[in-house]
Design an enzyme around this catalytic site. Structure first.
Site, PDB file in Angstrom:
ATOM      1  CB  SER A 724      -0.939   0.011   1.213  1.00 24.03           C
ATOM      2  OG  SER A 724      -0.210   0.020   2.418  1.00 24.03           O
ATOM      3  CE  LYS A 767      -3.431   1.237   5.140  1.00 20.23           C
ATOM      4  NZ  LYS A 767      -3.248   0.834   3.734  1.00 20.23           N
TER       5      LYS A 767
END
Length: 819
Positions: A724, A767
């Site tokens: 990511s 996140k």
């Protein structure tokens, strides 16, 4: 030289001629005196443990060595006398002892006989004669000294005679309590005419267990009255000690006698009951217990057949045999399984929702799933078992939500952990052929809960191990398969058990380490970490009231300002869950409790009240543990901020890039920061993609010509991996290439392909929480994750500007708005 007094051999290395010369000198001195006069010079033998007293015969063990030679020569001479003196210290080294380490008063002894013993040692029989006092050392090497003899005053007064009678009376009392010296005492008392009270005192003291110092004090006492006084004191101490020992022995004997009596009476009673038909044998008692259990259960026929066979077998076995114990234990487990017993189901949605909200803040997905489970059970007139896996960081409430689910469903709760478990027998049981065999955890859960439909929580399923004993994860496949667990077979029971009505709740921190076949059988529900606002609500509504109650405090004693709790969360408890926050709250309250008690002791009438504020919080918790998550308040050139997530929750991930001249003269890239294989591949993809699309983003600029680019991910001690960070790496490299900083307060996450496409990633909620904590208000997420973002609660998205991208071109426009 060793004796019964533990006297060690001296390091003398004797010279026979030298010793004989000393003996000759002593003999010459004796010839000048009367035949009955004892020698004025004696060899001194040091004693360690106890002194000897005149009028006694004493054996002495002598080991092979210098003193053995000296005593042998003495025994052959006309002198035959030796001095026995106690050392001042019990642990004195008699190998190198001098006169200054000996007491001045001892006894003289005549050597009666030396009897050699195997091994070179000998038993020396001595007749103890008189008290002596060392007047002057004659020869230090062999401890020869000039001595003076003490002669007893034999004048017998009425007072001394009375003393003697007292001593004899105490000795007779001792004789009744302690028969150890019965024969010696009777002989002595039979020949005692009380005309020598000094000898009587010496003899009686020698029989006591007094210390060496007390005995030496009596030996050094020459005054008859004082000596008898001291002897009487020691005898009375000995008498008291003997009485105490006798009392203890009598109590022990009484206890033993009572136990034996009870045993015989019980055996007689058992025999009488058997004769009258009132007592059943062990077979009947065990079988009656098993039948009583079976009458309360709805046992399937296949299990009943096995139970009946085992009961028939039990009747043929002797109760004392090992096989009987094995068979009885097997029947005990077979009959204690709650066959056919289930908890009545409750389908009250409002009450269930109330309980869930009372016990937990947030967790809307989990609560919704439980309410759905109850609704299905209500419509289907019965609730089948389900398999739910709760995944989230430590401390977010996975275990506690399991307990709440059991409470809502009115079911018993059983929890066990498989973290580090390596033996499949823990799940499926041991085979009965092994000593100490027992069923696995699942059958134990049914026994403990006493129902067939409990809530069973299997904790830490992501940390399960494997070894040569088997693979517990594979054993769980049968347990967690709805098509198979209705016929679950435990190795110990060897009878099918229906687990289809059990609600299984599994917990894990991550899914990566869970085998795919096992993961496929679970319904995964994620519990993400909490943001500041959620932690504040949890602390206010749950943690503080509960901790106050545990500490015996109330809201009148102590209160927390909301700002103090915020300060605690930001600076002392920044983990994803609330476990550390709870510990810090308890720590504060413990210190408050101490202050309240101290104030009460000083002024009982004064009531103490404490308010925890951001200013005084440091007085309770010390210096803050955490500072800001942000490395840079203003992002410099070559740095981009990514978003990551781990088993502990979300975190910010900085990518730093710098360039230095290349030693090879070619463009090169180097990655550090303990990156995993997938992240290394992401950096190569970012490097290649930027090189291929250079004209699109930086037309006319060379691609790091003759430079080595170093990409670093800070916090190098922490392992990092995953795809990511792809778009973040390209953004960091572009910032370095363009010499333009990335948009401030921007965070991003997304996997990059070689063609520039941005793919979806996981952990959106975590996140997002990390971004809020670091005050990043502009975020870039892949378009594939828009649905995940839309499902998040509004308070998490408030104040954030989120962009969803499908290609890196979109990322470039947002990250470099002025280019």
């Amino acid at each position: 030289m060793n004796s019964t007094n533990n006297t060690d051999s001296q390091n003398l290395d004797p010279n026979a001629s030298e010793v004989e010369k000393l003996l000759d000198e002593s003999a010459e001195a004796e010839e000048k005196t009367d035949d009955h006069t004892p020698p004025s010079e004696l060899f001194i033998l040091p004693l360690n443990k106890r002194p000897f007293f005149p009028g006694m015969a004493a054996p002495l063990l002598i080991e092979a060595g210098p003193h053995y030679e000296v005593l042998t020569l003495l025994a052959k001479s006309s002198q035959k006398h030796i001095g026995l003196v106690l050392t001042k210290k019990e642990d004195a080294n008699t190998l190198k002892i001098g006169f200054n380490q000996l007491h001045r008063v001892g006894v003289s002894a005549r050597i009666l006989r030396i009897m050699p013993i195997e091994g070179g040692s000998a038993q020396v029989l001595l007749s103890i004669e008189d008290r002596i006092r060392i007047v002057k050392p004659v020869q230090d090497k062999y401890l020869k000294a000039k001595v003076a003899y003490h002669k007893e005053n034999k004048e017998l007064t009425e007072e001394l005679k009375a003393y003697s009678i007292s001593i004899v009376s105490i000795i007779k009392d001792l004789l009744k309590l302690n028969p150890l010296f019965k024969e010696e005492l009777q002989i002595f008392l039979g020949h005692s005419d009380f005309t020598e009270p000094g000898k009587l005192a010496d003899f009686s003291v020698a029989l006591t267990t007094a210390t060496r110092e007390e005995l030496q004090e009596v030996l050094e006492t020459t005054d008859m009255h004082d000596r008898i006084d001291k002897a009487l004191v020691l005898l009375k101490k000995e008498l008291d000690l003997s009485r105490l020992q006798s009392s203890i022995n009598q109590k022990i004997e009484a206890t033993i006698t009572k136990s034996q009596k009870e045993f015989f009476l019980k055996e007689q009673l058992k025999t009488i009951k058997k004769e009258l038909g009132l007592e059943k044998d062990d077979h009947a008692v065990d079988l009656e217990k098993f039948m009583e259990r079976l009458n309360k259960r709805d046992v399937p026929q296949y299990a009943m057949d096995v139970i009946q066979d085992e009961m028939d077998k039990l009747q043929t076995l002797e109760t004392s045999s090992a096989e009987y114990a094995v068979c009885r234990n097997y029947l005990d487990w077979l009959t204690i399984v709650p066959w056919g017993i289930q908890t009545k189901e409750y389908h009250d949605l409002k009450k269930a929702e109330s309980i869930l909200n009372k016990d937990h803040y947030g967790l809307e997905d989990i609560k919704q799933r439980i309410l759905e489970l109850i609704s299905v059970g209500k419509l289907a007139n019965g609730m089948k078992g389900s398999i739910i896996c709760l995944v989230g960081p430590p401390g977010v409430g996975k275990t506690s939500i399991g307990r709440s689910i059991a409470k809502v469903l009115h079911r018993k709760f059983f929890r066990f952990s498989v973290g580090g478990m390596r033996d499949e027998a823990e799940i499926k049981g041991h085979r009965r052929t092994y000593i100490g065999a027992m069923p696995g955890k699942l059958v134990q859960a049914l026994k403990q809960s006493a129902i067939m439909n409990p809530v069973i929580m299997i904790d830490e399923v992501d940390k399960i191990g494997s070894s040569y004993h088997g693979d517990p994860a594979s054993a769980l496949l049968e347990v967690l398969d709805p098509e198979q667990n209705k016929d679950f077979l435990d190795h110990y029971l060897d009878v099918r058990v229906d687990l289809s009505n059990v609600l299984f709740i599994l917990t894990a921190n991550v899914l990566d380490s869970i085998p795919d076949p096992l993961l496929d059988r679970m319904e995964v529900l994620r519990l993400s970490g909490y943001i500041l606002e959620e932690k504040l609500q949890i602390a206010t509504k749950y943690l503080v009231p509960r901790a106050r109650k545990e500490m015996g405090l109330s809201a009148q004693n102590v209160s927390f300002q909301p700002e103090a709790l915020k300060h605690m969360i930001n600076n002392y408890a920044r983990e994803a869950g609330v476990r550390t926050l709870n510990e810090n709250i308890k720590k504060v309250l413990r210190k408050v409790a101490l202050k309240i008690v101290q104030n009460q002791e000083k002024n009982p009438s004064k009531k103490s009240r404490f308010t925890i504020t951001p200013k005084n919080l440091q007085d309770y918790l010390g210096k803050p543990i955490f500072s800001s998550d942000r490395f840079y308040e203003k992002t410099p050139v070559g740095v981009a901020t990514g978003l990551a997530w781990t088993s502990l929750g979300g975190a910010t991930l900085y990518i730093e890039s710098v360039q230095v001249p290349s030693s090879s003269g070619k463009a090169d890239m180097h990655l550090t920061g303990q990156a995993g294989d997938v992240m290394k591949e992401s950096s190569q993809i970012a490097w290649t993609y930027l090189h291929s699309a250079l004209e699109r983003y930086a037309p006319g600029r060379p691609f790091f010509e003759k430079s080595q680019v170093h990409i670093h991910i800070p916090e190098g001690a922490t392992p990092k991996d995953g795809p990511s960070a792809g778009i973040t790496m390209v953004t960091s490299l572009l910032s370095l290439l363009l010499d333009v900083p990335v948009l401030n307060n921007l965070g991003m996450t997304g996997e990059l392909t070689l063609t520039g496409r941005v793919l979806g990633i996981g952990g959106i909620r975590e996140k997002l929480i990390a971004a809020r904590r670091s005050k990043l208000n502009v975020l870039i997420f892949p378009e594939d994750n828009r649905r995940d973002y839309d499902e998040l609660p509004a308070y998490l998205k408030k104040g954030l500007k989120v962009h969803f991208v499908t290609h890196y071109d979109d990322v470039f426009k947002i990250a470099f708005p002025g280019v």
